[in-house]
Design a protein around this motif. Structure first.
Motif, PDB file in Angstrom:
ATOM      1  N   HIS A 142       0.823  -1.209   0.000  1.00  0.00           N
ATOM      2  CA  HIS A 142       0.000   0.000   0.000  1.00  0.00           C
ATOM      3  C   HIS A 142       0.856   1.258   0.000  1.00  0.00           C
ATOM      4  O   HIS A 142       0.498   2.273  -0.617  1.00  0.00           O
ATOM      5  CB  HIS A 142      -0.954  -0.008   1.190  1.00  0.00           C
ATOM      6  CG  HIS A 142      -2.163  -0.854   0.964  1.00  0.00           C
ATOM      7  ND1 HIS A 142      -3.161  -0.505   0.086  1.00  0.00           N
ATOM      8  CD2 HIS A 142      -2.524  -2.052   1.488  1.00  0.00           C
ATOM      9  CE1 HIS A 142      -4.098  -1.444   0.086  1.00  0.00           C
ATOM     10  NE2 HIS A 142      -3.729  -2.399   0.923  1.00  0.00           N
ATOM     11  N   THR A 149      -7.169   0.573  -4.361  1.00  0.00           N
ATOM     12  CA  THR A 149      -6.837   1.863  -3.781  1.00  0.00           C
ATOM     13  C   THR A 149      -5.582   1.739  -2.929  1.00  0.00           C
ATOM     14  O   THR A 149      -5.187   0.641  -2.535  1.00  0.00           O
ATOM     15  CB  THR A 149      -7.987   2.387  -2.905  1.00  0.00           C
ATOM     16  OG1 THR A 149      -8.358   1.384  -1.956  1.00  0.00           O
ATOM     17  CG2 THR A 149      -9.194   2.751  -3.750  1.00  0.00           C
ATOM     18  N   ARG A 204      -3.978   2.282   0.533  1.00  0.00           N
ATOM     19  CA  ARG A 204      -4.437   2.435   1.912  1.00  0.00           C
ATOM     20  C   ARG A 204      -3.286   2.172   2.873  1.00  0.00           C
ATOM     21  O   ARG A 204      -3.283   1.190   3.617  1.00  0.00           O
ATOM     22  CB  ARG A 204      -5.601   1.486   2.201  1.00  0.00           C
ATOM     23  CG  ARG A 204      -6.769   1.646   1.245  1.00  0.00           C
ATOM     24  CD  ARG A 204      -7.967   0.797   1.637  1.00  0.00           C
ATOM     25  NE  ARG A 204      -7.676  -0.630   1.649  1.00  0.00           N
ATOM     26  CZ  ARG A 204      -7.716  -1.406   0.575  1.00  0.00           C
ATOM     27  NH1 ARG A 204      -7.969  -0.890  -0.618  1.00  0.00           N
ATOM     28  NH2 ARG A 204      -7.467  -2.698   0.671  1.00  0.00           N
ATOM     29  N   PRO A 234      -6.909   0.359   8.560  1.00  0.00           N
ATOM     30  CA  PRO A 234      -8.296   0.316   8.078  1.00  0.00           C
ATOM     31  C   PRO A 234      -9.224   1.127   8.966  1.00  0.00           C
ATOM     32  O   PRO A 234      -8.954   1.347  10.145  1.00  0.00           O
ATOM     33  CB  PRO A 234      -8.641  -1.179   8.123  1.00  0.00           C
ATOM     34  CG  PRO A 234      -7.329  -1.883   8.111  1.00  0.00           C
ATOM     35  CD  PRO A 234      -6.369  -0.971   8.813  1.00  0.00           C
ATOM     36  N   VAL A 286     -11.369   0.520   4.422  1.00  0.00           N
ATOM     37  CA  VAL A 286     -10.825   1.702   3.771  1.00  0.00           C
ATOM     38  C   VAL A 286     -10.324   2.655   4.836  1.00  0.00           C
ATOM     39  O   VAL A 286     -11.095   3.151   5.659  1.00  0.00           O
ATOM     40  CB  VAL A 286     -11.895   2.403   2.900  1.00  0.00           C
ATOM     41  CG1 VAL A 286     -11.303   3.621   2.234  1.00  0.00           C
ATOM     42  CG2 VAL A 286     -12.434   1.438   1.861  1.00  0.00           C
ATOM     43  N   GLY A 287      -9.028   2.928   4.838  1.00  0.00           N
ATOM     44  CA  GLY A 287      -8.466   3.866   5.785  1.00  0.00           C
ATOM     45  C   GLY A 287      -8.722   5.294   5.353  1.00  0.00           C
ATOM     46  O   GLY A 287      -9.482   5.555   4.419  1.00  0.00           O
ATOM     47  N   GLU A 325      -6.570   7.368   4.070  1.00  0.00           N
ATOM     48  CA  GLU A 325      -5.544   7.873   3.162  1.00  0.00           C
ATOM     49  C   GLU A 325      -6.148   8.632   1.985  1.00  0.00           C
ATOM     50  O   GLU A 325      -5.630   9.668   1.583  1.00  0.00           O
ATOM     51  CB  GLU A 325      -4.683   6.717   2.644  1.00  0.00           C
ATOM     52  CG  GLU A 325      -3.610   7.123   1.637  1.00  0.00           C
ATOM     53  CD  GLU A 325      -2.535   8.008   2.225  1.00  0.00           C
ATOM     54  OE1 GLU A 325      -1.770   8.604   1.449  1.00  0.00           O
ATOM     55  OE2 GLU A 325      -2.461   8.113   3.458  1.00  0.00           O
ATOM     56  N   GLN A 374     -14.014   5.887  -4.379  1.00  0.00           N
ATOM     57  CA  GLN A 374     -12.810   6.036  -3.568  1.00  0.00           C
ATOM     58  C   GLN A 374     -11.628   6.614  -4.352  1.00  0.00           C
ATOM     59  O   GLN A 374     -10.693   7.156  -3.778  1.00  0.00           O
ATOM     60  CB  GLN A 374     -12.410   4.690  -2.962  1.00  0.00           C
ATOM     61  CG  GLN A 374     -13.349   4.211  -1.876  1.00  0.00           C
ATOM     62  CD  GLN A 374     -13.378   5.162  -0.697  1.00  0.00           C
ATOM     63  OE1 GLN A 374     -12.346   5.515  -0.145  1.00  0.00           O
ATOM     64  NE2 GLN A 374     -14.573   5.595  -0.312  1.00  0.00           N
TER      65      GLN A 374
END
Length: 381
Positions: free
Chosen positions: A185, A209, A211, A215, A222-223, A225, A258
């Motif tokens: 990531h 994505t 990330r 999380p 989805v964090g 970021e 996202q």
């Protein structure tokens, strides 16, 4: 050319500074600069931090102030000689009264090149080629983009010790450790685009994505970021699906909000898919991948992070379009299942794709291997 120890030391520092701009300068290069005063003492340092921001030379000169007069500037890339979002760095060096400029790599961009010539014409001593290999490596994504007119490609894969990326039943989560996945990531976040094939989208329904933060607490995976990068003006990596026949499901997570998504399809396909479509010529083995990379470069995508299955990876490798390989190898064995790489144009042992290792590092219980092809057209030797 034998490089004086002082020149090598200060240019090495400039290269180190340049690396701090990775992931935030695109479509500009990463550049570092060190300015010495007339007595040879470090007076200023700087790097290009983000596109549209001050260039490395300007940052270092501002820190040095009047001490730059009669001094030396070490720059990893030839100072630009044009006015874009900022003024020409060659003129900034002249205005500061620098007496000598040491350059690692000449600028291949005809719009910006010429800084060295301007400096020499105005009586500044210019030395070029100092630590060119090191400076070229730290800036390799942009140099590929500028020299070849296409995006630089890093192929990433995760596999067992016997080279399997999935089990016989197709399951692959998780071969490698949380530490390795976090490192992926981080690399994704530093790229301009994340590319995968339709096979991966249909099999795994990935988000594609970046990330690198933990999380979200709601369990969505989805964090924060994406929000952080948007709020700070750093663009979120573009998601690209290579989908010749337009089979991407409308419900695919890669089409969520996202991050922006581009679906590359063949120019002879009719589809009702509501997405940003890129139509490309169809070849026997799939889409025209050089055309894809050229189109991405036209959209100022400097660096591509290639993920997904063995078929797409084999096509990229077979056509000489992979500039770097990042492999995460787990201390595990499957014995059967999907190989990490599919057909790559090799029919006999003499045609195998040779690489050289750049780095071998432990990542949690796994090992990360970074390698690149031994021959890379378009790069300075």
């Amino acid at each position: 050319m034998e490089i004086p120890a002082q020149d090598a030391a200060h240019m090495a520092r400039a290269v180190e500074l340049a690396g701090r701009g990775h992931g935030t300068t695109s479509p500009n290069p990463v550049v570092g600069c060190v300015v010495l005063d007339a007595a040879g003492e470090v007076a200023g340092e700087g790097f290009h931090a983000y596109a549209g921001g001050p260039h490395a030379e300007v940052v270092a000169l501002a820190q040095a102030g009047e001490r730059a007069r009669g001094g030396t500037a070490y720059v990893t890339l030839e100072p630009c000689d044009h006015t874009g979002r900022t003024g020409p760095c060659s003129q900034a060096l002249l205005d500061a009264g620098v007496a000598r400029v040491v350059i690692a790599v000449s600028d291949p961009n005809p719009k910006a090149a010429g800084g060295a010539a301007r400096l020499r014409a105005r009586g500044v001593a210019v030395t070029s080629g100092v630590l060119a290999g090191e400076a070229g490596r730290v800036n390799e994504e942009w140099l590929t983009y500028a020299r070849l007119g296409r995006s630089h490609v890093t192929w990433k894969f995760a596999a067992t010790l016997d080279g399997r990326s999935a089990a016989e039943d197709g399951t692959s989560q998780w071969i490698t450790s949380p530490e390795a996945r976090a490192d992926v990531h981080r690399l994704r976040a530093a790229s301009d685009a994340i590319v995968a094939g339709i096979g991966t989208v249909l099999a795994d329904d990935p988000r594609l994505t970046a990330r690198p933060t933990p999380p979200a607490e709601d369990g969505s995976g989805v964090g924060d970021e994406v929000g952080v990068r948007r709020a700070t003006g750093v663009r979120v990596p573009l998601r690209v699906v290579v989908d010749p026949d337009g089979r991407t499901p409308p419900s695919a997570r890669v089409l969520d909000d996202q991050a922006p998504t581009l679906v590359a399809i063949a120019d002879d396909v009719e589809t009702d898919l509501k997405a940003d479509l890129l139509r490309l010529p169809r070849h026997a083995a799939g889409l025209d991948l050089p055309a894809l990379l050229g189109e991405l470069a036209a959209r100022e995508v400097v660096s591509v992070f290639l993920e997904g299955g063995p078929t797409l990876a084999g096509s990229f490798i077979g056509q000489g379009l992979v500039d770097r390989v990042v492999a995460y190898v787990a201390p595990a064995l499957l014995g059967s299942g999907r190989a990490a790489l599919g057909a790559a144009g090799v029919r006999t042992i003499g045609e195998l794709h040779r690489l050289t290792f750049d780095d071998i590092s432990p990542i949690g219980p796994d090992v990360r291997l970074i390698a690149r092809p031994t021959t890379q057209p378009g790069r300075e030797k």
